[in-house]
Design an enzyme around this catalytic site. Structure first.
Site, PDB file in Angstrom:
ATOM      1  N   HIS A 211       3.370  -6.314   3.812  1.00  0.00           N
ATOM      2  CA  HIS A 211       2.608  -5.536   2.703  1.00  0.00           C
ATOM      3  C   HIS A 211       3.316  -5.591   1.250  1.00  0.00           C
ATOM      4  CE1 HIS A 211       5.620  -2.457   3.716  1.00  0.00           C
ATOM      5  NE2 HIS A 211       5.246  -2.029   2.526  1.00  0.00           N
TER       6      HIS A 211
HETATM    7  C1  UD1 Z   1       3.435   2.025  -0.810  1.00  0.00           C
HETATM    8  C2  UD1 Z   1       5.018   2.108  -1.352  1.00  0.00           C
HETATM    9  C3  UD1 Z   1       5.756   1.036  -0.590  1.00  0.00           C
HETATM   10  C4  UD1 Z   1       5.831   1.530   0.734  1.00  0.00           C
HETATM   11  C5  UD1 Z   1       4.319   1.354   1.532  1.00  0.00           C
HETATM   12  C6  UD1 Z   1       4.551   1.906   2.888  1.00  0.00           C
HETATM   13  C7  UD1 Z   1       4.837   2.460  -3.849  1.00  0.00           C
HETATM   14  C8  UD1 Z   1       4.936   1.789  -5.079  1.00  0.00           C
HETATM   15  N1  UD1 Z   1       4.766   1.505  -2.991  1.00  0.00           N
HETATM   16  O1  UD1 Z   1       3.120   0.688  -0.923  1.00  0.00           O
HETATM   17  O2  UD1 Z   1       7.151   1.137  -0.896  1.00  0.00           O
HETATM   18  O3  UD1 Z   1       6.591   0.324   1.481  1.00  0.00           O
HETATM   19  O4  UD1 Z   1       3.539   2.352   0.821  1.00  0.00           O
HETATM   20  O5  UD1 Z   1       3.230   1.618   3.456  1.00  0.00           O
HETATM   21  O6  UD1 Z   1       4.671   3.749  -3.784  1.00  0.00           O
HETATM   22  N2  UD1 Z   1      -4.673   1.652   0.614  1.00  0.00           N
HETATM   23  C9  UD1 Z   1      -5.585   1.855   1.695  1.00  0.00           C
HETATM   24  N3  UD1 Z   1      -5.536   3.212   2.296  1.00  0.00           N
HETATM   25  C10 UD1 Z   1      -4.602   4.032   2.165  1.00  0.00           C
HETATM   26  C11 UD1 Z   1      -3.343   3.757   1.365  1.00  0.00           C
HETATM   27  C12 UD1 Z   1      -3.679   2.409   0.414  1.00  0.00           C
HETATM   28  O7  UD1 Z   1      -6.707   1.192   1.663  1.00  0.00           O
HETATM   29  O8  UD1 Z   1      -4.410   4.925   2.897  1.00  0.00           O
HETATM   30  C13 UD1 Z   1      -4.561   0.563  -0.113  1.00  0.00           C
HETATM   31  C14 UD1 Z   1      -5.401   0.460  -1.341  1.00  0.00           C
HETATM   32  O9  UD1 Z   1      -6.269  -0.687  -1.731  1.00  0.00           O
HETATM   33  C15 UD1 Z   1      -4.305   0.435  -2.389  1.00  0.00           C
HETATM   34  C16 UD1 Z   1      -3.119  -0.279  -1.722  1.00  0.00           C
HETATM   35  O10 UD1 Z   1      -3.571  -0.307  -0.234  1.00  0.00           O
HETATM   36  O11 UD1 Z   1      -4.362   0.130  -3.491  1.00  0.00           O
HETATM   37  C17 UD1 Z   1      -1.698  -0.172  -1.941  1.00  0.00           C
HETATM   38  O12 UD1 Z   1      -1.434   1.412  -1.617  1.00  0.00           O
HETATM   39  P1  UD1 Z   1      -0.269   1.865  -2.595  1.00  0.00           P
HETATM   40  O13 UD1 Z   1      -0.032   3.398  -1.903  1.00  0.00           O
HETATM   41  O14 UD1 Z   1      -0.618   1.911  -4.032  1.00  0.00           O
HETATM   42  O15 UD1 Z   1       1.030   1.060  -2.098  1.00  0.00           O
HETATM   43  P2  UD1 Z   1       1.394   0.528  -0.708  1.00  0.00           P
HETATM   44  O16 UD1 Z   1       1.135  -0.934  -1.059  1.00  0.00           O
HETATM   45  O17 UD1 Z   1       0.777   1.112   0.292  1.00  0.00           O
END
Ligand code: UD1
Length: 371
Positions: A211
Site C-alpha cells: 500500500h
Molecule cells: C495511512 C498512513 C500510512 C499507514 C497506512 C496504514 C499517512 C500519511 N499514511 O496510509 O503511514 O501505513 O495508513 O493503513 O497517514 N481509503 C479508503 N478507506 C479508508 C481509508 C482509506 O478507501 O477507510 C482510501 C482512500 O482512497 C484514501 C486512500 O485509501 O484516499 C489513502 O488513505 P490515507 O489515510 O490517506 O492513507 P493510507 O494510504 O491509508
C-alpha cells in the site's frame, strides 16, 4: 461541562488509522488499570468498517468519545481538516496529556495542535527513522518527536536517533513495542486453519500486502509490481488482502489475472494475523508487519529501499528487496523452508503497555496533574 469533567481532565488518545488501533489497545488498557481518566478521539482518517470498526471490536477498544469524520484527501487538505477538528476537541476537553501513535497524518496533526495549545504530548513509537524524507511517515515522525514531551521508544536505536536530533535525553524512554503486546495477548486466537477454510486458501501460500505510495500510486510502478507478484504466484499461491489505496491500480494492472493469486478484501486483525502466521513467507511494504513477522518467525521480504525498523533485520526475519530481487528471494525462502530464529528485540515481551502507563503516570504526577 459536568462536575466530573471539571474535576478530572482526561488523557486524550488520538487514533486515526489502522495501525494506531493495534498500538493503542494495550496502552489504554494499562492506563485504565492505573486508574487514569481517558477519552478517545477517532479522527476518521480510516473510516471503512474493515479498516476501523472491526479493529475496535476485536481489540476491545472503547467506543470513541467522538469521531471527527475527517476522511481522505491530499496531505494538506487532510492534515488541515484534522487540525481544525482536533483544536476544537482539545479546547473543549482540556486534556492533561495527548497521546499520539505511530507516524500517520493524524499523529502529526494532533501533536502540532496540542503543542500550540500548551498541552503536553506523548508519542508512542518515537525514534524510528528511515532517513527517507520522501516518505510522508518520516516527515510525520521527525516533527512529532520534536513536539513531544514524552518520547516512548520501541527499539534501542531510537534513543540515539532522538539524541542526534537534539531531543533532551530525559524525554526519551525505551518501553518496548505495544503492537507486540497486542500480538502476544491474542496469540491463541490466531487460528490459521479457520482462516484457510473461510477464504478457501491452500495449505502453502505466500501472503502479500502492498500500500505504500511509492509502490502503488503510479500506474506504471503498480504494473511492474504486479508482474513481479505474478512471478511469486508462479512459485506458490499468493494471498493478497488489498488495502483501498492502490486497489484500482493493482487490479487495473491485472493483479487477479493469475490462477494462483487470491485477492481478498482487507481483513480484520485476528484473521489477518492468523493468515500471516500460516504463511510460508510474507511480502510487504508495511511497517508493522515487519515487526509482527519477526515475532511470529515468518520470513518477511520487504519491498522497500529502506526501513525505519532495522531491528527486524538484525533480530528478526526481515529482509529488504527490490522488485527484481523479489522472486529470487521468495524462491530461496521456499526452498530453504527457513525456520524461526529464537532472537527477539529487547522489551518486545508483551509488557510495553504497562511500562508506558508507568512513564505517563509519573510524568503527570511530576506535573501536578494528578493533584
Ligand atoms: C495511512 C498512513 C500510512 C499507514 C497506512 C496504514 C499517512 C500519511 N499514511 O496510509 O503511514 O501505513 O495508513 O493503513 O497517514 N481509503 C479508503 N478507506 C479508508 C481509508 C482509506 O478507501 O477507510 C482510501 C482512500 O482512497 C484514501 C486512500 O485509501 O484516499 C489513502 O488513505 P490515507 O489515510 O490517506 O492513507 P493510507 O494510504 O491509508
Amino acid at each position: 461541562m459536568n462536575r466530573k469533567e471539571i474535576l478530572v481532565s482526561p488523557i486524550v488518545h488520538v487514533l486515526g488509522a489502522r495501525p494506531n488501533f493495534v498500538k493503542a489497545a494495550p496502552v489504554i488498557g494499562a492506563l485504565r488499570a492505573a486508574g487514569a481518566e481517558q477519552a478517545v478521539i477517532h479522527t476518521g482518517q480510516h473510516y471503512d468498517a474493515r479498516m476501523s470498526e472491526i479493529f475496535f471490536d476485536e481489540l476491545g477498544l472503547p467506543e470513541p468519545d467522538v469521531n471527527l469524520g475527517v476522511g481522505s484527501g491530499g496531505h494538506a487538505e487532510q492534515t488541515a481538516a484534522l487540525m481544525v477538528g482536533l483544536e476544537r476537541e482539545f479546547t473543549s476537553r482540556s486534556p492533561v496529556l495527548v497521546i499520539v501513535y505511530g507516524d500517520v497524518n493524524s499523529t502529526i496533526a494532533a501533536a502540532l495542535v496540542a503543542a500550540k495549545l500548551h498541552i503536553p504530548v506523548a508519542h508512542v513509537e518515537a525514534g524510528l527513522r528511515s532517513f527517507d524524507m520522501t516518505m510522508p511517515e518520516e516527515v510525520n515522525r521527525r516533527l512529532t518527536d520534536q513536539l513531544s514531551d514524552i518520547c516512548l521508544v520501541t527499539s534501542p536505536e531510537g534513543i540515539g536517533h532522538l539524541a542526534n536530533e537534539g531531543v533532551a535525553v530525559e524525554r526519551a524512554h525505551l518501553v518496548g513495542n505495544p503492537m507486540i503486546d497486542t500480538l502476544l495477548a491474542n496469540l491463541d486466537s490466531f487460528d490459521t486453519g479457520r482462516v484457510r477454510e473461510a477464504h478457501g486458501l491452500p495449505d502453502r501460500y505466500v501472503l502479500a500486502t502492498m500500500h505504500r505510495p511509492a509502490n502503488v500510486d503510479a500506474p506504471e510502478t503498480a504494473a511492474a509490481l504486479v508482474r513481479h507478484l505474478h512471478g511469486v504466484a508462479d512459485l506458490a499461491d499468493l494471498v493478497i488482502p488489498v488495502h483501498p489505496r492502490g486497489r484500482a491500480n493493482l487490479l487495473a494492472a491485472g493483479l487477479d489475472d493469475h490462477d494462483r493469486v487470491h485477492v481478498l478484501e482487507p481483513l480484520g486483525y485476528i484473521d489477518f494475523i492468523a493468515a500471516v502466521r500460516g504463511a510460508a513467507a510474507v511480502v510487504t511494504d508495511s511497517g508493522g508487519l515487519q515487526e509482527e513477522t519477526t515475532i511470529l518467525g515468518v520470513p518477511c521480504l520487504t519491498v522497500r529501499p529502506n526501513t525505519e525498523r532495522p531491528i527486524t533485520i538484525t533480530h528478526g526475519t526481515n529482509r529488504l528487496v527490490t522488485f527484481e530481487e523479489l522472486v529470487p528471494g521468495v524462491r530461496k525462502v521456499l526452498e530453504s523452508g527457513a525456520q524461526a530464529g529464537e532472537r527477539r528485540p529487547p522489551l518486545w515481551d508483551g509488557h510495553a503497555g504497562p511500562r508506558i502507563a508507568e512513564v505517563v503516570m509519573a510524568f503527570l504526577g511530576g506535573n501536578g496533574a494528578l493533584g
